[in-house]
Design an enzyme around this catalytic site. Structure first.
Site, PDB file in Angstrom:
ATOM      1  N   GLU A   1      21.946  14.500  45.136  1.00 25.65           N
ATOM      2  CA  GLU A   1      23.560  14.572  44.949  1.00 25.65           C
ATOM      3  C   GLU A   1      24.357  14.008  46.091  1.00 25.65           C
ATOM      4  O   GLU A   1      24.540  14.749  47.050  1.00 25.65           O
ATOM      5  CB  GLU A   1      23.798  16.105  44.677  1.00 25.65           C
ATOM      6  CG  GLU A   1      23.238  16.580  43.457  1.00 25.65           C
ATOM      7  CD  GLU A   1      23.579  18.009  43.237  1.00 25.65           C
ATOM      8  OE1 GLU A   1      24.339  18.473  43.881  1.00 25.65           O
ATOM      9  OE2 GLU A   1      23.533  18.629  42.103  1.00 25.65           O
TER      10      GLU A   1
ATOM     11  N   GLU B   1      19.288  16.821  36.379  1.00 27.84           N
ATOM     12  CA  GLU B   1      19.480  18.319  36.762  1.00 27.84           C
ATOM     13  C   GLU B   1      20.596  19.070  36.279  1.00 27.84           C
ATOM     14  O   GLU B   1      21.767  18.392  36.200  1.00 27.84           O
ATOM     15  CB  GLU B   1      19.355  18.630  38.534  1.00 27.84           C
ATOM     16  CG  GLU B   1      19.563  19.952  39.026  1.00 27.84           C
ATOM     17  CD  GLU B   1      19.752  19.907  40.390  1.00 27.84           C
ATOM     18  OE1 GLU B   1      18.970  19.356  41.110  1.00 27.84           O
ATOM     19  OE2 GLU B   1      20.695  20.923  40.793  1.00 27.84           O
TER      20      GLU B   1
HETATM   21  C1  IDC Z   1      19.891  25.398  45.536  1.00 36.04           C
HETATM   22  C2  IDC Z   1      18.921  26.328  45.326  1.00 36.04           C
HETATM   23  C3  IDC Z   1      18.741  27.662  46.157  1.00 36.04           C
HETATM   24  C4  IDC Z   1      18.613  26.858  47.649  1.00 36.04           C
HETATM   25  C5  IDC Z   1      19.847  25.893  47.805  1.00 36.04           C
HETATM   26  C6  IDC Z   1      19.771  24.924  48.924  1.00 36.04           C
HETATM   27  O1  IDC Z   1      18.724  26.886  43.934  1.00 36.04           O
HETATM   28  O2  IDC Z   1      17.676  28.426  46.318  1.00 36.04           O
HETATM   29  O3  IDC Z   1      18.712  27.738  48.701  1.00 36.04           O
HETATM   30  O4  IDC Z   1      19.632  24.897  46.697  1.00 36.04           O
HETATM   31  O5  IDC Z   1      18.914  24.133  49.135  1.00 36.04           O
HETATM   32  C7  IDC Z   1      22.468  21.663  43.325  1.00 36.04           C
HETATM   33  C8  IDC Z   1      21.088  21.129  44.066  1.00 36.04           C
HETATM   34  C9  IDC Z   1      20.073  22.247  44.292  1.00 36.04           C
HETATM   35  C10 IDC Z   1      20.817  23.415  44.244  1.00 36.04           C
HETATM   36  C11 IDC Z   1      21.287  23.748  43.051  1.00 36.04           C
HETATM   37  C12 IDC Z   1      21.907  25.294  43.030  1.00 36.04           C
HETATM   38  O6  IDC Z   1      20.709  19.974  43.769  1.00 36.04           O
HETATM   39  O7  IDC Z   1      19.576  21.689  45.401  1.00 36.04           O
HETATM   40  O8  IDC Z   1      19.705  24.443  44.501  1.00 36.04           O
HETATM   41  N1  IDC Z   1      22.480  23.007  42.898  1.00 36.04           N
HETATM   42  O9  IDC Z   1      22.961  25.307  44.206  1.00 36.04           O
HETATM   43  N2  IDC Z   1      23.225  20.894  42.893  1.00 36.04           N
HETATM   44  C13 IDC Z   1      24.163  21.947  42.178  1.00 36.04           C
HETATM   45  C14 IDC Z   1      23.757  23.013  42.021  1.00 36.04           C
END
Ligand code: IDC
Length: 473
Positions: free
Chosen positions: A303, A395
């Site tokens: 991302e 995702e």
């Molecule tokens: C989130 C995880 C969470 C973690 C966070 C930080 O769910 O447990 O603490 O990342 O690393 C994304 C990202 C993905 C995120 C997810 C939800 O690709 O890494 O995971 N998210 O926030 N993009 C949009 C949402």
């Protein structure tokens, strides 16, 4: 094997020892004939999807158009692939694309489309190819030397028809991008549906024989996305361990007949160029290791955020050649601006990519959404963009963009219906027991060996109910 009766007949030959015996006049003969296998592969409220296999039984054609008429005025082609589709009233035309312009004798090409309908069975009564009605047999017409005209049936060449009972990988083989779609080895547009891991640095224990068996056999997942964070105690802290672990998970997916996305999970910082050297080192290693595997797909930047499309494109054009040098035929997926929102979360949209695409073949672009946060304006962007760009939802979450909050069932359903209609592949965040509502498994699941439906969260149950339905390969 591809010598057709029509071709032999044109040469004035007699075919003996087979079911057909023909003698034909000597003058120049033009054999014409075609067969169309039209299958409604999916139907939902107000819409449907059809696969159209066109087999040329006559002499080779270069440049063709297939025509048919819908039985009902409320039936419309919405989006087609592997041909240029147009419609006037109920009359539909599919004209060849550049790459399937020539159809030799016995050759087949697979077309398809999604359609909308206000009712009635969307099954045309007949088809013509270059004006000739497709009856499944050949008619040989000759310039008049004699009055003799013979009609016979000919066996169409069979194309690889994947065994429906097989795994997704056995059914589809090496994938490639065709137009705006993901296509299988037989050049049929397909959709893959599966799950993303959570960060391997935190949830490694969730990916074991029992959990992966459940994913393949109970969820009937087609796809495992392997999320390898680069920061946050990820790859940068121990490149050798993460590289090995990713390679071994690609192998575990392969053994179970699933595709595997290697996700270079950049997130913070958002500029992928910050990790350019790491990306080159990592992808050189994993591409070399997985080159012979047909199940691998490379996702080069999860991302990007706080960075221009130009900078992302420049990163992609440096990393993709490293992958291609080792693994020339795998599909590569490129992240987009604004957390892979095609720019929408940064106030932009897909035109920045359409007008300035990555200079590489066989690539797709990433789109991510979280159903409770991203709704109609994101969905309309995807509907529009899908006609121009090959998209892969590597995702998505059923919840808010934090990975937590309430599950938004209606938005998730609207999203997945849209992705099904557009045949866009997807992976859900996450197949893990993280203590957050986006996780599919209840907290504590990965400490045990039970990955049955009793261990699913509300999100897990909803997503499994979508992923586990029959594929249309
Ligand atoms: C989130 C995880 C969470 C973690 C966070 C930080 O769910 O447990 O603490 O990342 O690393 C994304 C990202 C993905 C995120 C997810 C939800 O690709 O890494 O995971 N998210 O926030 N993009 C949009 C949402």
């Amino acid at each position: 094997m591809k010598r057709s009766i029509a071709a032999l007949a044109a040469a004035g030959a007699t075919v003996l020892g087979s079911t057909a015996v023909l003698t034909m006049p000597q003058a120049s003969a033009a054999a014409q004939g075609c067969r169309v296998d039209y299958t409604v592969t999916n139907q939902w409220q107000g819409g449907f999807q059809a696969g159209v296999k066109v087999t040329n039984l006559g002499d080779a054609v270069t440049g063709w158009s297939l025509k048919f008429t819908f039985p009902d005025a409320g039936q419309k082609v919405a989006q087609g692939w592997n041909a240029t589709w147009s419609q006037s009233g109920t009359a539909v035309t599919a004209a060849n694309t550049d790459w399937n312009r020539t159809l030799g004798t016995g050759a087949a090409t697979d077309l398809g489309f999604t359609g909308t309908t206000t009712g009635g069975n969307p099954i045309p009564a007949s088809f013509t190819l270059n004006g000739v009605t497709c009856t499944g047999s050949t008619t040989t017409t000759t310039t008049p030397v004699t009055t003799s005209t013979t009609s016979t049936t000919s066996t169409p060449t069979t194309t690889t028809t994947p065994s429906p009972g097989g795994t997704p990988l056995a059914a589809n083989g090496q994938l490639h991008v065709c137009g705006t779609h993901l296509c299988n080895e037989a050049n049929r547009a397909i959709q893959l549906r599966g799950m993303s891991t959570h960060g391997l640095q935190w949830f490694n224990s969730c990916y074991n024989d029992a959990s992966l068996d459940a994913l393949a056999n109970d969820w009937h997942a087609d796809l495992l996305r392997i999320a390898m964070y680069v920061q946050e105690k990820g790859y940068e802290t121990n490149p050798a361990w993460f590289t090995d672990r990713v390679n071994s998970l690609v192998g575990e997916a392969e053994e179970r007949g699933m595709y595997a996305i290697i996700d270079f999970h950049t997130l913070t910082p958002g500029d992928p160029n910050y990790n350019l050297d790491r990306a080159k080192t990592f992808f050189a290693a994993v591409a070399a290791r997985n080159a012979a595997r047909k199940n691998v797909i490379y996702e080069i930047a999860n991302e990007p955020n706080g960075v221009s499309w130009g900078a992302i494109k420049s990163y992609a054009e440096q990393v993709i050649p490293v992958i291609r040098a080792a693994d020339p035929d795998a599909v590569v997926i490129v992240g987009t601006r604004g957390w892979s929102s095609l720019g929408v979360s940064d106030g932009s949209n897909e035109t920045e990519v359409v007008n300035n695409p990555v200079n590489a073949a066989n690539i797709m672009y990433t789109f991510h959404f979280y159903a409770a946060s991203h709704k109609d304006n994101y969905r309309s962007t995807v509907s529009r963009a899908a006609a121009k760009l090959p998209l892969f939802v590597t995702e998505f979450g059923t919840v808010t963009a934090t990975g937590g909050g309430t599950l938004d069932q209606s938005s998730t359903t609207a999203w997945l219906d849209l992705l099904d209609q557009l045949q866009i592949s997807y992976a859900n965040w996450t197949y893990s027991d993280a203590d957050e509502s986006s996780a599919a498994l209840l907290p504590g699941t990965c400490a045990g060996s039970d990955y049955g439906t009793g261990r699913l969260t509300a999100s897990g149950a909803l997503v499994r109910s979508r992923i586990s339905t029959a594929d249309h390969f």
